[in-house]
Design a protein around this motif. Sequence first.
Motif, PDB file in Angstrom:
ATOM      1  N   GLY A  71       0.803  -1.208   0.000  1.00  0.00           N
ATOM      2  CA  GLY A  71       0.000   0.000   0.000  1.00  0.00           C
ATOM      3  C   GLY A  71       0.834   1.254   0.000  1.00  0.00           C
ATOM      4  O   GLY A  71       0.537   2.231  -0.719  1.00  0.00           O
ATOM      5  N   LEU A  72       1.899   1.260   0.782  1.00  0.00           N
ATOM      6  CA  LEU A  72       2.757   2.444   0.858  1.00  0.00           C
ATOM      7  C   LEU A  72       3.527   2.652  -0.437  1.00  0.00           C
ATOM      8  O   LEU A  72       3.706   3.788  -0.893  1.00  0.00           O
ATOM      9  N   MET A  73       4.004   1.559  -1.051  1.00  0.00           N
ATOM     10  CA  MET A  73       4.714   1.681  -2.323  1.00  0.00           C
ATOM     11  C   MET A  73       3.793   2.226  -3.410  1.00  0.00           C
ATOM     12  O   MET A  73       4.185   3.104  -4.198  1.00  0.00           O
ATOM     13  N   ASP A  89      -3.606  -0.020  12.030  1.00  0.00           N
ATOM     14  CA  ASP A  89      -2.607   0.233  13.062  1.00  0.00           C
ATOM     15  C   ASP A  89      -2.693   1.670  13.552  1.00  0.00           C
ATOM     16  O   ASP A  89      -3.056   2.589  12.803  1.00  0.00           O
ATOM     17  N   ALA A  90      -2.261   1.870  14.804  1.00  0.00           N
ATOM     18  CA  ALA A  90      -2.280   3.216  15.385  1.00  0.00           C
ATOM     19  C   ALA A  90      -1.161   4.089  14.834  1.00  0.00           C
ATOM     20  O   ALA A  90      -1.275   5.322  14.817  1.00  0.00           O
ATOM     21  N   ALA A  91      -0.074   3.476  14.401  1.00  0.00           N
ATOM     22  CA  ALA A  91       1.070   4.201  13.853  1.00  0.00           C
ATOM     23  C   ALA A  91       1.921   3.225  13.065  1.00  0.00           C
ATOM     24  O   ALA A  91       1.715   2.008  13.118  1.00  0.00           O
ATOM     25  N   VAL A  92       2.914   3.738  12.350  1.00  0.00           N
ATOM     26  CA  VAL A  92       3.736   2.884  11.505  1.00  0.00           C
ATOM     27  C   VAL A  92       4.514   1.854  12.320  1.00  0.00           C
ATOM     28  O   VAL A  92       4.821   0.763  11.829  1.00  0.00           O
ATOM     29  N   ASP A 120      29.856  -7.847  -3.840  1.00  0.00           N
ATOM     30  CA  ASP A 120      29.075  -7.055  -4.792  1.00  0.00           C
ATOM     31  C   ASP A 120      27.776  -7.743  -5.200  1.00  0.00           C
ATOM     32  O   ASP A 120      27.124  -7.333  -6.169  1.00  0.00           O
ATOM     33  N   ASP A 121      27.369  -8.771  -4.468  1.00  0.00           N
ATOM     34  CA  ASP A 121      26.140  -9.498  -4.777  1.00  0.00           C
ATOM     35  C   ASP A 121      24.944  -8.695  -4.248  1.00  0.00           C
ATOM     36  O   ASP A 121      24.720  -8.597  -3.046  1.00  0.00           O
ATOM     37  N   THR A 122      24.188  -8.119  -5.156  1.00  0.00           N
ATOM     38  CA  THR A 122      23.001  -7.350  -4.759  1.00  0.00           C
ATOM     39  C   THR A 122      21.726  -7.990  -5.295  1.00  0.00           C
ATOM     40  O   THR A 122      20.717  -7.321  -5.490  1.00  0.00           O
ATOM     41  N   ALA A 123      21.763  -9.300  -5.517  1.00  0.00           N
ATOM     42  CA  ALA A 123      20.605  -9.983  -6.083  1.00  0.00           C
ATOM     43  C   ALA A 123      19.417 -10.002  -5.131  1.00  0.00           C
ATOM     44  O   ALA A 123      18.266  -9.915  -5.552  1.00  0.00           O
ATOM     45  N   ALA A 124      19.675 -10.111  -3.813  1.00  0.00           N
ATOM     46  CA  ALA A 124      18.569 -10.229  -2.860  1.00  0.00           C
ATOM     47  C   ALA A 124      19.009  -9.810  -1.454  1.00  0.00           C
ATOM     48  O   ALA A 124      18.962 -10.608  -0.520  1.00  0.00           O
ATOM     49  N   PRO A 125      19.433  -8.559  -1.251  1.00  0.00           N
ATOM     50  CA  PRO A 125      19.851  -8.118   0.085  1.00  0.00           C
ATOM     51  C   PRO A 125      18.690  -8.169   1.076  1.00  0.00           C
ATOM     52  O   PRO A 125      17.519  -8.082   0.697  1.00  0.00           O
ATOM     53  N   GLU A 126      19.046  -8.280   2.345  1.00  0.00           N
ATOM     54  CA  GLU A 126      18.050  -8.366   3.415  1.00  0.00           C
ATOM     55  C   GLU A 126      17.786  -6.993   4.040  1.00  0.00           C
ATOM     56  O   GLU A 126      18.674  -6.151   4.119  1.00  0.00           O
ATOM     57  N   ILE A 127      16.555  -6.814   4.507  1.00  0.00           N
ATOM     58  CA  ILE A 127      16.171  -5.628   5.264  1.00  0.00           C
ATOM     59  C   ILE A 127      15.093  -6.042   6.256  1.00  0.00           C
ATOM     60  O   ILE A 127      14.241  -6.879   5.943  1.00  0.00           O
ATOM     61  N   ASP A 128      15.129  -5.482   7.452  1.00  0.00           N
ATOM     62  CA  ASP A 128      14.087  -5.773   8.428  1.00  0.00           C
ATOM     63  C   ASP A 128      12.748  -5.266   7.915  1.00  0.00           C
ATOM     64  O   ASP A 128      12.659  -4.190   7.297  1.00  0.00           O
ATOM     65  N   THR A 176       8.899   1.594   7.461  1.00  0.00           N
ATOM     66  CA  THR A 176       9.190   2.966   7.881  1.00  0.00           C
ATOM     67  C   THR A 176       9.806   3.769   6.746  1.00  0.00           C
ATOM     68  O   THR A 176       9.463   4.950   6.535  1.00  0.00           O
ATOM     69  N   LEU A 177      10.719   3.150   5.996  1.00  0.00           N
ATOM     70  CA  LEU A 177      11.328   3.827   4.852  1.00  0.00           C
ATOM     71  C   LEU A 177      10.266   4.324   3.877  1.00  0.00           C
ATOM     72  O   LEU A 177      10.282   5.486   3.435  1.00  0.00           O
TER      73      LEU A 177
END
Length: 402
Positions: free
Chosen positions: A16-18, A36-39, A97-105, A111-112
Amino acid sequence: MTTTPRIAIIGGGPAGLMCARILQQHGTEPTVYDADAAVNSRDPGGTLDLHADAGQIALEDAGLMDAFMALARIEGQAMTRRDHHGSVLAEYIPAEDDTAAPEIDRGQLRTLLFEHLKPGTVRWGHKLLQVTPAGDGTHHLEFANGTRVQADMVIGADGAWSKVRPLLTDAAPQYLGVCFLDVRFDDVDTRHPEIAALVGDGHMFANDNDGRAVIVQRNSNNMVRGYIAFRAKAEWHTEAGVGLADRDAVRAFLLREFSGWSATMRPLLTDNDSDYIPRSFWALPAPLTWSHLPGVTLIGDAAHLMAPFGGHGTNLALLDAAELAHAIAKEDTIDKAITRYEATMFPRSGELATSSNNALRGFFATTSPDAPHLPPDHAQEHKNYMARAAEYRRRQAEADHA
């Protein structure tokens, strides 16, 4: 779009945010409604790998790749496959230099995206009660806090138990026969060095031949999160007389259930710093399609909830969001935009949902020691992500110049 439509996006998760972000880039001002009350008002869950051929394409379209890479963990792509005694069966270590599938919480991604929307775009504390067709392609929306609005277009980004989906299909999520308990290990390198060693920099799969598994992953802030998984009825704890809030009772159950697992692996079952959070695997029938309905469509899990094997869920959700937003910007009517979007989304999500659901069933099936069900070959997967990303961009460029 020849007029400025009133667009209501139901759900303030990544999809939804994207969608809202890219619509705003094209000069359209949607409103996002979320219960939700907030992000950051609830635990968002663990970590995500964003694939070059899906999630990263959406981030590039949204102008957010630099912001993503500032948070992403390249090393988090590492994978170790172990048996239930702790022996290493397979290992993948990504190149620098492998950027095929980096992780993010998950929480960091949400939030981003939220922070790159215009103030006031998201209406927090708005739980949708019902959405009703007005008969002219518009819809009335009623929320639990008493808010009532009318929208020219409703985008259901409201997940597995979508309130928007019933407008389009009577399909409902089906239980896949596998439960898991969400666990967390804090300050892992100091407090749980044996677990840190098992997990490494990325994630670790371990399973036996009777449908039991532990899947754990490094998150940010020196934390490991993951799942203890086993085949069972959805209400297994009720039948077993186990109170989920009673950690000692759950631990005793797990030690019985995983009695064949070695002492090396047992800390993954018993040493968590969190409560055991029950979750279960559900999926929509796949492939899933529906007949066109003016003014309504679905993105993400609302459209194609699938098993998490392969990590396609959030990636497809982000790509859905980007493609729908672009279709709205390019077409001169909402209905043309929906038709354009769904024509691409249906076959893509149907194929991936089917393969993900089958992979889960296979991984948790009883199998012989000589023929274990292994996770995918990560090195080949990463090559495939990059190749498909290049092909996607090539097709986009051709379409833009047509």
